[in-house]
Design a protein around this motif. Structure first.
Motif, mmCIF file in Angstrom:
data_model
loop_
_atom_site.group_PDB
_atom_site.id
_atom_site.type_symbol
_atom_site.label_atom_id
_atom_site.label_comp_id
_atom_site.label_asym_id
_atom_site.label_seq_id
_atom_site.Cartn_x
_atom_site.Cartn_y
_atom_site.Cartn_z
ATOM 1 N N ALA A 49 0.811 -1.214 0.000
ATOM 2 C CA ALA A 49 0.000 0.000 0.000
ATOM 3 C C ALA A 49 0.844 1.262 0.000
ATOM 4 O O ALA A 49 0.479 2.272 -0.630
ATOM 5 C CB ALA A 49 -0.938 -0.011 1.208
ATOM 6 N N THR A 50 1.977 1.236 0.708
ATOM 7 C CA THR A 50 2.836 2.420 0.745
ATOM 8 C C THR A 50 3.404 2.725 -0.633
ATOM 9 O O THR A 50 3.399 3.880 -1.089
ATOM 10 C CB THR A 50 3.977 2.217 1.760
ATOM 11 O OG1 THR A 50 3.412 1.996 3.060
ATOM 12 C CG2 THR A 50 4.881 3.438 1.805
ATOM 13 N N GLN A 51 3.894 1.702 -1.303
ATOM 14 C CA GLN A 51 4.436 1.910 -2.650
ATOM 15 C C GLN A 51 3.355 2.365 -3.626
ATOM 16 O O GLN A 51 3.589 3.240 -4.464
ATOM 17 C CB GLN A 51 5.084 0.627 -3.154
ATOM 18 C CG GLN A 51 6.346 0.234 -2.400
ATOM 19 C CD GLN A 51 7.031 -0.960 -3.042
ATOM 20 O OE1 GLN A 51 7.249 -0.986 -4.257
ATOM 21 N NE2 GLN A 51 7.360 -1.961 -2.227
ATOM 22 N N LEU A 52 2.164 1.796 -3.502
ATOM 23 C CA LEU A 52 1.071 2.202 -4.392
ATOM 24 C C LEU A 52 0.657 3.650 -4.143
ATOM 25 O O LEU A 52 0.299 4.370 -5.077
ATOM 26 C CB LEU A 52 -0.133 1.277 -4.211
ATOM 27 C CG LEU A 52 0.037 -0.151 -4.740
ATOM 28 C CD1 LEU A 52 -1.143 -1.022 -4.319
ATOM 29 C CD2 LEU A 52 0.179 -0.158 -6.268
ATOM 30 N N SER A 53 0.737 4.092 -2.905
ATOM 31 C CA SER A 53 0.357 5.465 -2.582
ATOM 32 C C SER A 53 1.310 6.475 -3.208
ATOM 33 O O SER A 53 0.960 7.654 -3.364
ATOM 34 C CB SER A 53 0.320 5.658 -1.058
ATOM 35 O OG SER A 53 1.631 5.623 -0.511
ATOM 36 N N GLU A 54 2.492 6.034 -3.557
ATOM 37 C CA GLU A 54 3.477 6.916 -4.171
ATOM 38 C C GLU A 54 3.377 6.943 -5.691
ATOM 39 O O GLU A 54 4.096 7.703 -6.347
ATOM 40 C CB GLU A 54 4.881 6.475 -3.757
ATOM 41 C CG GLU A 54 5.136 6.614 -2.259
ATOM 42 C CD GLU A 54 6.473 6.026 -1.832
ATOM 43 O OE1 GLU A 54 7.108 5.345 -2.688
ATOM 44 O OE2 GLU A 54 6.876 6.243 -0.687
#
Length: 335
Positions: A49-54
């Protein structure tokens, strides 16, 4: 409305899920990368989720559909989007959208600006709707588990675009589990299919439409009944266009025959088929002509230069345009 693009960083990122891939997200990524703002984007395949948020835009993962933040997932239980309900009925297709359909809905017209830049807005809109109906909807349906028919298939279909993409996934026992490398091949595969489909419409299908529309609009000059259409040149596909033009004009089933020149310099008179009923004709050429050829046919009809009438009555030929016209006129009188 298409959102104005604003990158969060110099390196633009398209996010999608990792692991096994399908036709819809491969096509979604390909379509995005045809647009100026995403053409140099890197594709980030992850479920983190963190990578997707970027990422600047996310497709087929994340559980969110929100065009304002460029989130285009369709897996969440709350999602019921179709072309029909997301366009207020302007696109009358009720198949649930996949990530490919969502990207096409929001970016498809701009995609066609890139793929067919010299075409008119009218032609682009025709292609936009047709590409969905005859290409994209299948991908949406398959990804959402919607069968083409409720009947049991009589044989296995294994060569579809979706099936070919699925076969690009590494096998369970491959020593090299390079999903990302194979996903790149999948985007190339689906992209070439889409580009070829658009190219076919621009260079073959649309020119045929223009020819058929011109002939259809002049049909009452050819015969006062409007039941006869003459093409100034033969060889172009006309049936599907004729059906559509009749539907738009509110005169479905009106045209019974078309005439056109063939490559040998003679002329053909052909019956119009009943839409969706295979080889059934609206008005076969007269039964007493069927299977008769040459001089015997000319004697029977009183029309010089006759060549043949097929045994089923779906087509006949004459050496001259006037002869083919007269065959059609007589056939109309005998309906």
């Amino acid at each position: 409305m298409v959102q104005e693009y604003s990158s969060k960083r110099p390196c633009v990122r398209i996010g999608t899920h990792s692991g096994s891939f399908h036709c819809d997200e491969a096509l979604a990524c390909f379509m995005l990368k045809q647009l100026p703002e995403y053409k140099d984007a890197s594709i980030v395949r992850t479920r983190d989720a963190t990578q997707l948020s970027e990422c600047d835009i996310v497709v087929d993962v994340g559980g969110v559909y929100d065009p304002s933040t460029h989130k285009y997932d369709h897996h969440q239980r709350s999602f019921t989007g179709t072309m029909a309900n997301l366009t207020d009925g302007k696109m009358n297709f009720d198949t649930k959208l996949s990530s490919a359909g969502l990207v096409y809905l929001h970016f498809g017209r701009r995609l066609l600006d890139q793929l067919m830049p010299d075409s008119s807005d009218e032609h682009k809109e025709i292609v936009y709707k047709r590409i969905y109906e005859y290409f994209m909807e299948e991908i949406d349906a398959v990804d959402n588990g919607i069968n083409a028919t409720e009947e049991k298939p009589k044989y296995h279909v294994t060569t579809t675009l979706g099936g070919r993409v699925r076969n690009l996934n590494p096998a369970w026992n491959d020593t090299n589990q390079d999903f990302d490398g194979q996903f790149e091949k999948a985007t190339e595969l689906v992209g070439s299919e889409l580009v070829n489909r658009v190219d076919g419409m621009v260079n073959r299908w649309l020119p045929a439409l223009d020819i058929v529309r011109k002939a259809f609009n002049k049909r009452q000059e050819v015969h006062s009944s409007g039941q006869l259409v003459k093409f100034e040149q033969g060889g172009c596909p006309w049936k599907e266009h004729l059906y559509q033009l009749e539907s738009e004009a509110g005169c479905e089933g009106e045209v019974k025959y078309v005439i056109y020149g063939d490559t040998a310099g003679s002329w053909r008179v052909q019956t119009v088929g009943v839409r969706g009923e295979g080889f059934k004709s609206r008005a076969p050429l007269p039964e007493k002509w069927q299977g008769i050829r040459d001089e015997k046919l000319s004697e029977l009809t009183g029309i010089p230069e006759c060549i043949f009438v097929h045994a089923t009555g779906f087509i006949g030929g004459n050496k001259t345009e006037e002869g083919a016209m007269e065959m059609a006129r007589q056939a109309l009188q005998m309906i």
